[in-house]
Design a protein around this motif. Structure first.
Motif, PDB file in Angstrom:
ATOM      1  N   GLU A  43       0.830  -1.207   0.000  1.00 32.89           N
ATOM      2  CA  GLU A  43       0.000   0.000   0.000  1.00 32.89           C
ATOM      3  C   GLU A  43       0.867   1.260   0.000  1.00 32.89           C
ATOM      4  O   GLU A  43       0.568   2.231  -0.702  1.00 32.89           O
ATOM      5  N   VAL A  44       1.950   1.259   0.764  1.00 26.14           N
ATOM      6  CA  VAL A  44       2.874   2.400   0.755  1.00 26.14           C
ATOM      7  C   VAL A  44       3.490   2.534  -0.633  1.00 26.14           C
ATOM      8  O   VAL A  44       3.576   3.633  -1.187  1.00 26.14           O
ATOM      9  N   LEU A 138       8.748   2.352   3.177  1.00 19.36           N
ATOM     10  CA  LEU A 138       8.165   1.051   2.845  1.00 19.36           C
ATOM     11  C   LEU A 138       8.196   0.099   4.038  1.00 19.36           C
ATOM     12  O   LEU A 138       7.286  -0.710   4.226  1.00 19.36           O
ATOM     13  N   ASN A 139       9.249   0.196   4.846  1.00 14.51           N
ATOM     14  CA  ASN A 139       9.426  -0.724   5.971  1.00 14.51           C
ATOM     15  C   ASN A 139       8.629  -0.348   7.216  1.00 14.51           C
ATOM     16  O   ASN A 139       8.368  -1.214   8.062  1.00 14.51           O
ATOM     17  N   ALA A 140       8.247   0.896   7.349  1.00 18.61           N
ATOM     18  CA  ALA A 140       7.602   1.366   8.580  1.00 18.61           C
ATOM     19  C   ALA A 140       6.432   0.486   9.034  1.00 18.61           C
ATOM     20  O   ALA A 140       6.342   0.152  10.215  1.00 18.61           O
ATOM     21  N   PRO A 141       5.533   0.052   8.125  1.00 15.03           N
ATOM     22  CA  PRO A 141       4.396  -0.745   8.597  1.00 15.03           C
ATOM     23  C   PRO A 141       4.767  -2.134   9.130  1.00 15.03           C
ATOM     24  O   PRO A 141       3.951  -2.764   9.804  1.00 15.03           O
ATOM     25  N   ASP A 154      15.234  -8.029   2.993  1.00 12.92           N
ATOM     26  CA  ASP A 154      15.741  -8.419   1.675  1.00 12.92           C
ATOM     27  C   ASP A 154      17.200  -7.968   1.576  1.00 12.92           C
ATOM     28  O   ASP A 154      17.488  -6.774   1.720  1.00 12.92           O
ATOM     29  N   PRO A 155      18.147  -8.889   1.324  1.00 19.36           N
ATOM     30  CA  PRO A 155      19.553  -8.508   1.286  1.00 19.36           C
ATOM     31  C   PRO A 155      19.921  -7.653   0.070  1.00 19.36           C
ATOM     32  O   PRO A 155      20.990  -7.056   0.041  1.00 19.36           O
ATOM     33  N   MET A 156      19.043  -7.573  -0.915  1.00 19.25           N
ATOM     34  CA  MET A 156      19.336  -6.771  -2.107  1.00 19.25           C
ATOM     35  C   MET A 156      18.859  -5.331  -1.963  1.00 19.25           C
ATOM     36  O   MET A 156      19.602  -4.407  -2.219  1.00 19.25           O
ATOM     37  N   CYS A 157      17.617  -5.144  -1.562  1.00 21.85           N
ATOM     38  CA  CYS A 157      17.049  -3.788  -1.562  1.00 21.85           C
ATOM     39  C   CYS A 157      16.766  -3.244  -0.163  1.00 21.85           C
ATOM     40  O   CYS A 157      16.489  -2.060  -0.020  1.00 21.85           O
ATOM     41  N   GLY A 158      16.799  -4.105   0.851  1.00 21.08           N
ATOM     42  CA  GLY A 158      16.583  -3.652   2.217  1.00 21.08           C
ATOM     43  C   GLY A 158      15.138  -3.622   2.660  1.00 21.08           C
ATOM     44  O   GLY A 158      14.841  -3.291   3.814  1.00 21.08           O
ATOM     45  N   VAL A 159      14.206  -3.978   1.788  1.00 27.16           N
ATOM     46  CA  VAL A 159      12.792  -3.990   2.151  1.00 27.16           C
ATOM     47  C   VAL A 159      12.534  -5.144   3.119  1.00 27.16           C
ATOM     48  O   VAL A 159      13.063  -6.242   2.954  1.00 27.16           O
ATOM     49  N   ILE A 160      11.711  -4.886   4.124  1.00 23.73           N
ATOM     50  CA  ILE A 160      11.327  -5.929   5.077  1.00 23.73           C
ATOM     51  C   ILE A 160      10.195  -6.748   4.467  1.00 23.73           C
ATOM     52  O   ILE A 160       9.183  -6.204   4.029  1.00 23.73           O
ATOM     53  N   VAL A 161      10.382  -8.072   4.452  1.00 23.20           N
ATOM     54  CA  VAL A 161       9.443  -8.983   3.809  1.00 23.20           C
ATOM     55  C   VAL A 161       8.799  -9.885   4.857  1.00 23.20           C
ATOM     56  O   VAL A 161       9.508 -10.605   5.571  1.00 23.20           O
ATOM     57  N   PRO A 162       7.465  -9.864   4.995  1.00 22.92           N
ATOM     58  CA  PRO A 162       6.793 -10.779   5.924  1.00 22.92           C
ATOM     59  C   PRO A 162       7.063 -12.231   5.529  1.00 22.92           C
ATOM     60  O   PRO A 162       7.019 -12.583   4.351  1.00 22.92           O
TER      61      PRO A 162
END
Length: 199
Positions: A43-44, A138-141, A154-162
């Motif tokens: 959503e973000v 993107l990671n805040a939620p 994610d080791p590539m982009c840093g996004v937190i993945v459930p």
């Protein structure tokens, strides 16, 4: 995060303008469907995804103005944070070309330019931000999911993945890595293979 400009000769899209723009602005289309980063993060992402359609009155190609009977031409400019441009280019070119070819049905000429916006050159919520600032948004939620072991970075982009049933993962040397999409996973595998080849 992504700003897309679609240029198309006037009259080529007619009533399909909105549908084509919606498909170009779809996270589902970009990721190939199904591989999302979690509903809250998605959503973000969607809130930072914009598409604008331009229909110039005059379009000149190969030294002459195009007419209604000419092969359709599309030019797509996709603006992404500069540090992401190289890693995202192949996937973005592929998805934009696919969307336009499927929408047009006449084997159009599609050019896609993936342009990197310099660090600090993107403004969100009244402030200039960087690619890291976008990842933080993107990671805040899902920060609490990471702290609670229900997500991984994610080791590539840093996004937190459930870490749910739909997560794109890879186990390596007993460590579980999670990825925002298969594109990040594939880039990670390629990077590790290059590193191993140099050793």
């Amino acid at each position: 995060m992504m700003f897309i400009e679609l240029f198309v000769p006037k009259g080529v899209l007619d009533s399909d303008r909105r549908l084509v723009a919606e498909r170009l602005g779809s996270l589902h289309e970009l990721t190939g469907g199904g591989e999302l980063i979690g509903d809250a993060t998605a959503e973000v992402f969607r809130s930072m995804f914009q598409v604008v359609v331009h229909e110039p009155d005059v379009w000149v190609a190969a030294g002459r103005a195009l007419g209604p009977a000419d092969r359709p031409r599309y030019l797509v400019r996709v603006y992404v944070p500069g540090p992401w441009r190289k890693d995202m280019s192949e996937a973005v070119v592929s998805y934009a070309t696919k969307v336009l070819r499927e929408s047009d049905g006449r084997d159009p000429d599609v050019q896609v330019h993936v342009l990197g916006v310099p660090e600090g050159g993107i403004g969100l919520n009244g402030r200039a931000t960087t690619s890291e600032g976008i990842v933080e948004l993107l990671n805040a939620p899902v920060e609490t999911d990471l702290a609670g072991g229900r997500a991984a970075r994610d080791p590539m982009c840093g996004v937190i993945v459930p870490l749910d049933d739909d997560a794109v993962t890879l186990e390596e040397d007993g460590v579980l890595h999670a990825f925002c999409c298969s594109g990040c996973r594939d880039a990670y595998v390629d990077r590790r293979a290059r590193q191993a080849a140099r050793s």
